[in-house]
Design an enzyme around this catalytic site. Structure first.
Site, PDB file in Angstrom:
ATOM      1  N   ASN A  47       0.803  -1.227   0.000  1.00  0.00           N
ATOM      2  CA  ASN A  47       0.000   0.000   0.000  1.00  0.00           C
ATOM      3  C   ASN A  47       0.833   1.273   0.000  1.00  0.00           C
ATOM      4  OD1 ASN A  47       0.791  -0.753   2.633  1.00  0.00           O
ATOM      5  ND2 ASN A  47      -0.775   0.566   3.544  1.00  0.00           N
ATOM      6  N   ARG A  48       2.148   1.150   0.273  1.00  0.00           N
ATOM      7  CA  ARG A  48       2.976   2.368   0.288  1.00  0.00           C
ATOM      8  C   ARG A  48       4.427   2.012   0.005  1.00  0.00           C
ATOM      9  NH1 ARG A  48       5.365   3.068   5.523  1.00  0.00           N
ATOM     10  NH2 ARG A  48       4.696   1.438   6.960  1.00  0.00           N
ATOM     11  N   GLY A  49       5.219   3.039  -0.245  1.00  0.00           N
ATOM     12  CA  GLY A  49       6.663   2.888  -0.379  1.00  0.00           C
ATOM     13  C   GLY A  49       7.094   1.889  -1.433  1.00  0.00           C
ATOM     14  N   ILE A  50       8.072   1.068  -1.063  1.00  0.00           N
ATOM     15  CA  ILE A  50       8.652   0.106  -1.993  1.00  0.00           C
ATOM     16  C   ILE A  50       7.601  -0.893  -2.472  1.00  0.00           C
ATOM     17  CG2 ILE A  50      10.263  -1.837  -2.132  1.00  0.00           C
ATOM     18  CD1 ILE A  50      12.147  -0.197  -0.302  1.00  0.00           C
ATOM     19  N   ARG A  59      -2.708  -4.487   6.020  1.00  0.00           N
ATOM     20  CA  ARG A  59      -3.510  -4.625   7.237  1.00  0.00           C
ATOM     21  C   ARG A  59      -4.624  -3.598   7.299  1.00  0.00           C
ATOM     22  NH1 ARG A  59       0.741  -5.345  12.158  1.00  0.00           N
ATOM     23  NH2 ARG A  59       1.745  -3.605  11.096  1.00  0.00           N
ATOM     24  N   ASP A  77      -3.014  -9.990   7.872  1.00  0.00           N
ATOM     25  CA  ASP A  77      -1.925  -9.837   8.832  1.00  0.00           C
ATOM     26  C   ASP A  77      -1.014 -11.045   8.649  1.00  0.00           C
ATOM     27  OD1 ASP A  77      -0.225  -9.761  10.988  1.00  0.00           O
ATOM     28  OD2 ASP A  77      -1.790  -9.408  12.488  1.00  0.00           O
ATOM     29  N   VAL A  78       0.233 -10.823   8.199  1.00  0.00           N
ATOM     30  CA  VAL A  78       1.104 -11.950   7.861  1.00  0.00           C
ATOM     31  C   VAL A  78       1.599 -12.709   9.088  1.00  0.00           C
ATOM     32  CG1 VAL A  78       1.836 -10.898   5.688  1.00  0.00           C
ATOM     33  CG2 VAL A  78       3.229 -10.558   7.758  1.00  0.00           C
ATOM     34  N   TYR A 132      15.706  -6.344  13.595  1.00  0.00           N
ATOM     35  CA  TYR A 132      15.446  -6.124  12.165  1.00  0.00           C
ATOM     36  C   TYR A 132      16.527  -6.772  11.302  1.00  0.00           C
ATOM     37  CZ  TYR A 132      14.308  -3.540   7.879  1.00  0.00           C
ATOM     38  OH  TYR A 132      13.976  -3.188   6.591  1.00  0.00           O
ATOM     39  N   ILE A 151      16.408   4.112   0.636  1.00  0.00           N
ATOM     40  CA  ILE A 151      15.513   4.438  -0.466  1.00  0.00           C
ATOM     41  C   ILE A 151      14.625   5.614  -0.067  1.00  0.00           C
ATOM     42  CG2 ILE A 151      13.744   3.514  -2.026  1.00  0.00           C
ATOM     43  CD1 ILE A 151      16.472   2.083  -2.245  1.00  0.00           C
TER      44      ILE A 151
END
Length: 244
Positions: A21-24, A44, A58-59, A150, A183
């Site tokens: 839905n956004r960004g990359i 989500r 939701d993954v 992360y 990015i």
């Protein structure tokens, strides 16, 4: 009859992009849409690009992933290209990092990608073809202070992809990793100018990347020109992580 009309068009593929839905993720979904593919995007909270099937998922929830795949399969057929892009951060220094900070990031970024790849592989094995592309990060290769969780989740994707590549290669299923660097997104736009300049000073190309440059690497890996590429890590980082 024009020359272009005589060229056979490839059949549209069923493509799934998580976190699109956004960004990359959004740029990747839009790039596949521009190619004429049938694209589903999981989020989500909604907000898929125009022309994409907007699927709420939701993954971290295995049942939600299965339900999402059933919805996509009914609309577009079995997923032929999976781009596991959904990810979260919970940055803090190691000694301040809670178990919840760790588990939230690992559950979404690493375990979520495992569940997606496992579910997608079922359909790909029946088709005897498929492309699995996991979106990692230069941080997974270089490490980063305050991002132990992360970095661990993103480096884990490399071992996952290479194991999948060895397991499923005989069925013409490839598994690869794209590792973006810094990015230009809504997130980086909020960083102080001094911090952005410091990042640029570490990058051989001297600039942040564009989301379209990441999307280009992903669509190439999913295309016919990359049919013999599997188990690879493709950096899109301006040279920041080279050698890792």
């Amino acid at each position: 009859m024009s020359e272009s009309s005589t060229q056979p068009r490839p059949e549209p593929r069923s493509v799934l992009v998580t976190g699109g839905n956004r960004g990359i993720g959004r740029a990747i979904a839009e790039a596949f849409l521009a190619q004429g593919d049938n694209v589903a995007v999981t989020t989500r909270s909604g907000g898929a690009p125009d022309g994409a099937l907007d699927v709420r998922c939701d993954v971290t929830d295995g049942a939600a992933i299965d339900a999402a795949f059933k919805q996509i399969e009914e609309a577009h057929g079995p997923v032929e290209v999976l781009v596991a892009n959904a990810g979260v951060t919970a940055d803090t220094l190691l000694l301040r990092m809670s178990d919840d900070d760790w588990e939230q990031v690992i559950s979404t970024n690493l375990t979520g990608s495992f569940r997606l790849a496992k579910r997608a592989a079922k359909g790909m094995l029946r088709l005897r073809r498929g492309r699995i592309i996991l979106i990692s990060s230069v941080v997974g290769l270089l490490g980063s202070p305050g991002q132990v969780n992360y970095a661990a989740s993103k480096s884990g994707l490399v071992g996952m992809a290479r194991s999948i590549a060895r397991e499923l290669g005989s069925r013409s299923i490839t598994a690869n990793v794209v590792a973006p660097g810094f990015i230009e997104t809504d997130m980086t736009a909020q960083l102080p100018e001094e911090q952005v300049k410091a990042y640029q000073g570490q990058i051989p190309l001297g600039r942040l990347g564009a989301v379209d440059e990441v999307a280009g690497a992903v669509t190439w890996l999913a295309g016919p020109g990359a049919a013999y590429v599997t188990g690879a890590v493709i950096p899109v980082d301006g040279g920041l992580g080279m050698g890792h």
